[in-house]
Design a protein around this motif. Structure first.
Motif, PDB file in Angstrom:
ATOM      1  N   LYS A  67      -1.415 -15.591 -18.712  1.00 16.39           N
ATOM      2  CA  LYS A  67      -2.820 -15.467 -18.327  1.00 16.39           C
ATOM      3  C   LYS A  67      -3.018 -15.955 -16.893  1.00 16.39           C
ATOM      4  N   LEU A  68      -2.403 -17.083 -16.577  1.00 14.09           N
ATOM      5  CA  LEU A  68      -2.495 -17.627 -15.232  1.00 14.09           C
ATOM      6  C   LEU A  68      -1.856 -16.679 -14.227  1.00 14.09           C
ATOM      7  N   LYS A  71      -3.892 -13.507 -13.504  1.00 10.20           N
ATOM      8  CA  LYS A  71      -5.019 -13.784 -12.610  1.00 10.20           C
ATOM      9  C   LYS A  71      -4.546 -13.923 -11.166  1.00 10.20           C
ATOM     10  N   SER A  72      -3.386 -14.517 -10.981  1.00  7.93           N
ATOM     11  CA  SER A  72      -2.860 -14.752  -9.637  1.00  7.93           C
ATOM     12  C   SER A  72      -2.436 -13.468  -8.940  1.00  7.93           C
ATOM     13  N   PHE A  73      -1.805 -12.574  -9.688  1.00  7.24           N
ATOM     14  CA  PHE A  73      -1.162 -11.415  -9.082  1.00  7.24           C
ATOM     15  C   PHE A  73      -1.919 -10.107  -9.289  1.00  7.24           C
ATOM     16  N   GLU A  74      -3.102 -10.154  -9.910  1.00  8.47           N
ATOM     17  CA  GLU A  74      -3.784  -8.921 -10.288  1.00  8.47           C
ATOM     18  C   GLU A  74      -4.145  -8.013  -9.129  1.00  8.47           C
ATOM     19  N   HIS A  75      -4.369  -8.531  -7.946  1.00 10.46           N
ATOM     20  CA  HIS A  75      -4.789  -7.685  -6.828  1.00 10.46           C
ATOM     21  C   HIS A  75      -3.687  -7.492  -5.783  1.00 10.46           C
ATOM     22  N   VAL A  87      -0.283 -18.463  -3.480  1.00 10.20           N
ATOM     23  CA  VAL A  87      -1.258 -19.555  -3.288  1.00 10.20           C
ATOM     24  C   VAL A  87      -2.132 -19.677  -4.531  1.00 10.20           C
ATOM     25  N   LYS A  88      -2.600 -18.550  -5.031  1.00 10.20           N
ATOM     26  CA  LYS A  88      -3.457 -18.559  -6.221  1.00 10.20           C
ATOM     27  C   LYS A  88      -2.692 -19.114  -7.431  1.00 10.20           C
ATOM     28  N   LYS A  89      -1.453 -18.653  -7.610  1.00  6.85           N
ATOM     29  CA  LYS A  89      -0.618 -19.126  -8.723  1.00  6.85           C
ATOM     30  C   LYS A  89      -0.416 -20.637  -8.634  1.00  6.85           C
ATOM     31  N   PHE A 100       1.827 -27.871 -17.049  1.00  2.00           N
ATOM     32  CA  PHE A 100       2.979 -27.145 -16.536  1.00  2.00           C
ATOM     33  C   PHE A 100       4.174 -28.051 -16.263  1.00  2.00           C
ATOM     34  N   ALA A 101       3.938 -29.295 -15.900  1.00  3.26           N
ATOM     35  CA  ALA A 101       5.053 -30.230 -15.727  1.00  3.26           C
ATOM     36  C   ALA A 101       5.773 -30.412 -17.059  1.00  3.26           C
ATOM     37  N   ALA A 102       5.007 -30.609 -18.115  1.00  5.44           N
ATOM     38  CA  ALA A 102       5.619 -30.764 -19.442  1.00  5.44           C
ATOM     39  C   ALA A 102       6.313 -29.476 -19.876  1.00  5.44           C
ATOM     40  N   ALA A 103       5.686 -28.349 -19.629  1.00  4.27           N
ATOM     41  CA  ALA A 103       6.263 -27.065 -20.049  1.00  4.27           C
ATOM     42  C   ALA A 103       7.537 -26.734 -19.282  1.00  4.27           C
TER      43      ALA A 103
END
Length: 193
Positions: A67-68, A71-75, A87-89, A100-103
């Motif tokens: 999902k993240l 959103k970051s790469f959609e355009h 940058v968005k990601k 995300f650190a834990a993942a």
């Protein structure tokens, strides 16, 4: 049609509720030690609901990351560049740093690290194919794999606090580190300035 749309919206809300619960569990427990039972009890859902939506807790983590990333790469390629998308990601990842650190610390089967690699490699390959009308040759594919792996490695170092910089600086460094062959191809594809 309206009923299917309502089910889809409800399903997304349920998935986000499970993801939020997983994030809360990650504050006190390592990913390996979190159980589906903990996740569902924390958010008031059932195990059946969890398994109707996800294969396991790693599938949940990967879904949330997707999902993240979407959103970051959609355009990208439509007025947005690799730099813009990165940058968005990284901004999204920074906002969810604890999650995300834990993942990213987990590196076994179905890991986010491997999932991120496969997702971004596939994304770049498809975008290049769409924008140039051709598939990658073997050598260029090798370079793209190498670039994606090294980008993820550096992203993980950043997420885990092993290097300090802004999302903009990390994106700039990763774009600067792109092999010349890829830089030329990405420029041709309209996704690099």
């Amino acid at each position: 049609m309206e009923i299917n749309n309502q089910k889809s919206v409800k399903g997304e809300k349920t998935k986000y509720k499970l993801a939020h619960s997983m994030k809360e569990c990650m504050l006190t427990t390592s990913v390996e030690n979190i159980t589906v039972k903990q996740i569902v009890e924390n958010c008031g859902l059932t195990r059946q609901t969890f398994y109707r939506n996800f294969l396991d807790k790693y599938d949940l983590i990967n879904w949330y990351f997707d999902k993240l990333l979407l959103k970051s790469f959609e355009h990208m390629g439509r007025g947005k560049t690799v730099y813009d998308a990165l940058v968005k990601k990284f901004t999204y990842i920074q906002e969810e740093q604890a999650f995300f650190a834990a993942a990213f610390r987990y590196d076994n089967q179905n890991s986010l690290r491997q999932h991120d690699f496969e997702l971004i490699l596939d994304f770049y390959e498809n975008l290049i194919r769409e924008n140039t009308g051709r598939s990658l040759d073997e050598d260029t594919h090798f370079l793209l794999e190498m670039y994606c792996q090294s980008s993820i490695f550096m992203t993980i170092k950043w997420v885990l606090g092993e290097m300090e910089c802004t999302p903009e600086k990390l994106a700039q460094i990763l774009v600067m580190g792109m092999p010349g062959t890829l830089e030329k191809l990405f420029t041709e594809s309209g996704i690099l300035n």
